[in-house]
Design an enzyme around this catalytic site. Sequence first.
Site, PDB file in Angstrom:
ATOM      1  CB  CYS A 160      -0.945   0.084   1.178  1.00  0.00           C
ATOM      2  SG  CYS A 160      -2.092  -1.274   1.276  1.00  0.00           S
ATOM      3  NE  ARG A 219       4.686   1.717  -0.134  1.00  0.00           N
ATOM      4  CZ  ARG A 219       5.675   1.513   0.707  1.00  0.00           C
ATOM      5  NH1 ARG A 219       6.920   1.652   0.293  1.00  0.00           N
ATOM      6  NH2 ARG A 219       5.458   1.186   1.953  1.00  0.00           N
ATOM      7  CD1 TRP A 233      -0.564  -6.467  -3.232  1.00  0.00           C
ATOM      8  CD2 TRP A 233      -0.778  -6.979  -1.072  1.00  0.00           C
ATOM      9  NE1 TRP A 233      -0.301  -7.804  -3.093  1.00  0.00           N
ATOM     10  CE2 TRP A 233      -0.425  -8.143  -1.777  1.00  0.00           C
ATOM     11  CE3 TRP A 233      -0.963  -7.057   0.307  1.00  0.00           C
ATOM     12  CZ2 TRP A 233      -0.250  -9.371  -1.159  1.00  0.00           C
ATOM     13  CZ3 TRP A 233      -0.796  -8.291   0.934  1.00  0.00           C
ATOM     14  CH2 TRP A 233      -0.434  -9.426   0.199  1.00  0.00           C
ATOM     15  CG  ASN A 257       1.485   1.029   4.301  1.00  0.00           C
ATOM     16  OD1 ASN A 257       1.210  -0.147   4.150  1.00  0.00           O
ATOM     17  ND2 ASN A 257       2.710   1.500   4.199  1.00  0.00           N
ATOM     18  N   GLY A 258      -0.668  -0.672   6.530  1.00  0.00           N
ATOM     19  CA  GLY A 258      -0.348  -1.473   7.721  1.00  0.00           C
ATOM     20  C   GLY A 258      -1.488  -2.415   8.015  1.00  0.00           C
ATOM     21  CD  GLU A 317      15.433 -14.537  -8.134  1.00  0.00           C
ATOM     22  OE1 GLU A 317      14.817 -14.923  -7.135  1.00  0.00           O
ATOM     23  OE2 GLU A 317      15.188 -13.443  -8.683  1.00  0.00           O
ATOM     24  CE  LYS A 335      12.193 -12.262 -10.357  1.00  0.00           C
ATOM     25  NZ  LYS A 335      12.884 -12.256  -9.119  1.00  0.00           N
ATOM     26  CD  GLU A 339       8.611 -12.619  -8.260  1.00  0.00           C
ATOM     27  OE1 GLU A 339       8.556 -11.988  -7.205  1.00  0.00           O
ATOM     28  OE2 GLU A 339       9.617 -12.580  -8.998  1.00  0.00           O
ATOM     29  CG  HIS A 345      15.101 -38.755  -3.465  1.00  0.00           C
ATOM     30  ND1 HIS A 345      15.315 -40.078  -3.146  1.00  0.00           N
ATOM     31  CD2 HIS A 345      16.323 -38.213  -3.678  1.00  0.00           C
ATOM     32  CE1 HIS A 345      16.614 -40.319  -3.144  1.00  0.00           C
ATOM     33  NE2 HIS A 345      17.253 -39.204  -3.471  1.00  0.00           N
ATOM     34  CE  LYS A 378      11.029  -3.576  -6.318  1.00  0.00           C
ATOM     35  NZ  LYS A 378      11.269  -4.984  -6.656  1.00  0.00           N
TER      36      LYS A 378
HETATM   37  C1  G6P Z   1       8.119  -9.140  -2.273  1.00  0.00           C
HETATM   38  C2  G6P Z   1       8.659  -8.752  -3.632  1.00  0.00           C
HETATM   39  C3  G6P Z   1       9.869  -9.615  -3.966  1.00  0.00           C
HETATM   40  C4  G6P Z   1      10.928  -9.485  -2.869  1.00  0.00           C
HETATM   41  C5  G6P Z   1      10.347  -9.843  -1.500  1.00  0.00           C
HETATM   42  C6  G6P Z   1      11.298  -9.493  -0.369  1.00  0.00           C
HETATM   43  O1  G6P Z   1       7.576 -10.414  -2.327  1.00  0.00           O
HETATM   44  O2  G6P Z   1       7.664  -8.893  -4.620  1.00  0.00           O
HETATM   45  O3  G6P Z   1      10.429  -9.181  -5.190  1.00  0.00           O
HETATM   46  O4  G6P Z   1      12.002 -10.315  -3.163  1.00  0.00           O
HETATM   47  O5  G6P Z   1       9.147  -9.090  -1.272  1.00  0.00           O
HETATM   48  O6  G6P Z   1      11.448  -8.112  -0.345  1.00  0.00           O
HETATM   49  P1  G6P Z   1      12.685  -7.351   0.260  1.00  0.00           P
HETATM   50  O7  G6P Z   1      12.364  -5.898   0.055  1.00  0.00           O
HETATM   51  O8  G6P Z   1      12.734  -7.703   1.717  1.00  0.00           O
HETATM   52  O9  G6P Z   1      13.896  -7.782  -0.453  1.00  0.00           O
END
Ligand code: G6P
Length: 605
Positions: free
Chosen positions: A2, A27, A74, A98-99, A477, A481, A484, A500, A600
């Site tokens: 947010c 956000r 969000w 926000n929170g 990773e 990606k 996501e 396994h 994010k």
């Molecule tokens: C969210 C973002 C990710 C990020 C993760 C951790 O899920 O979408 O891209 O890796 O948070 O965020 P940070 O700011 O702690 O690296």
Amino acid sequence: MCGIFAAVNKTNVTNNLLGGLSSLSYRGYDSAGIAVVKQGNIERVRASGKLHELENRLHSYPLDGNIGIAHTRWATHGIPNEKNAHPHMTSRVAVAHNGIVENYESLRRRLETAGYIFESETDSETISQLITYYLDLGLNHEQSLCKALLEIEGSYGVAVIFQEQPKTLYAARRGSPLILGKGDSGFYVSSDINAFSEDVSSITYLKDGDVAKINRDGFSVINLQGEKTPRLLQKLEKDGCESGKQGYDHFMLKEIHEQPDVFERTWRHYFNNQRQAFQLPEFSVPDNEVNSITIVACGTSYFAGMVAKYWLEEYAKVPVNIDIASEFRYRKAPLDQNSLAIFISQSGETADTLAAMAHAKAAGLRCISFVNILTSTMAMESDTVLPTLAGPEIGVASTKAFISQLTSLLIFTMSFRQQAHNKHKAQQAKESMEQIPTLLREYLSDTSSIQNVAKLLHKAENMLYLGRGIAYPLAEEGALKIKEISYIHAEAFPAGELKHGPLALVDEKMPVLVIAPPDDLFAKTLSNLREVASRGAKIILVSTRKGLDLARDYVHAEIEMPEIAKQFIPIMYTLPLQLLAYYVALGKGHDVDQPRNLAKSVTVE
Ligand code: G6P
């Protein structure tokens, strides 16, 4: 999670608010809204969906006011629709929050019993209703706000306007960031410094417990008990990083292409030219007294930590535990006081990682953070901060932040237990670092082969990513990606673990991406690759020419990597994984920078 933007200005603030929201959209972007005070009334426009929906709505219902608050959401409590969008308001007050209000159910029951009617399913609406409740009891605006905030359990950043106070904006925080900015014609409040326009020349960071009372000409700050707590404005230092998409179609693509510069900026930051050695901030525990390292993070930052585990164990010979922050904070693991705790976060505001750090601190561990936003809560609360210097990252799927985390973690590894204090070794490391940006740039200069591989995956519903050793966290990773932004269900496994269980998933419909750099595990990965190939899977192999030739008979598509020194493999091999996810998502017509359901900066549990 947010974003809040608020303004009090000489002219109509609607465009300021929209500009702020546009920068804060990363956000959260499932709904947005604006409220202004105009001629003794609060007027509000909200819309579900992305910001352009709100902009369209504002064309039909324009707002006009010199003071206003705005929010991009969000969803946590209540589905993302207009009714649940912020600001929440009564006839007397409007609030952007926000929170999380953790005790919202009991507050709501109490207020409903007292006759207050809620219109949304959100936790946040309890704040506007509670403030109104105190106003109705006869408390003044400031008192009503403070009383309400004192009753809230959980976290908040709030921007508040009152119908009866058309010249005053309030902002308060506990646990969610808020920054106050002074411009030529007024004041602004934002969740993120990067949302301020050029007009803003000085800022102050609100601290937990602060309540700022702001008008066009000045501001004052009190605590929740009403006592003055002076906060001084400081000059806003622009970070010099380019904003905007710089000609790229998406922030994510721009950020992928920035990675050679990010790598260079990050390693040079840690290299002391005078001493010709890498120099890290002093830790209060000498390296040789550290028995082990505990790494904690979320998402992409967690996978950077996983790569670092392999590096630290191999090169610095220190045992490393690694944990997902949301697990670490609640596991009852015995913590060794001689363990160093490392927290990795792009935003420095991830709620789980912050709570994990508080947990480690309470157990007496020294806490080092690798953080991209140096003004973040995590940076403030760590014993030592190691900057990652990616610059502002806007694409929700993290790319350049990962590379900068890897770079600083590699330097940390080399420096740990004095290795990099050896001038000869430092010189060698510096010389090899100098070569890398060119290699990364060359790789990024022609992405046509990745684009061709991406075309093979547009119809895929599931994928497996495999890697051994240090290629395993890269597989994780890469799978993250593609999940996501391409919405392909992807699972990553250590290549040796496949037999396994996951092998049962493999058939001719299952693309399997294998990351096999030419290291001492290559032959073992190759035999896993054959096991998968013999079950009919379509294999995409990421390796050097030599590796690709050795596996030629089994491979459906190739991603050729240049030869590179072993310690830089994780950095180089990340590029095709990011690009592949990008081009698959693009081909499927997805919103690459703002994927569905994600945000994010995740400031809730
Ligand atoms: C969210 C973002 C990710 C990020 C993760 C951790 O899920 O979408 O891209 O890796 O948070 O965020 P940070 O700011 O702690 O690296």
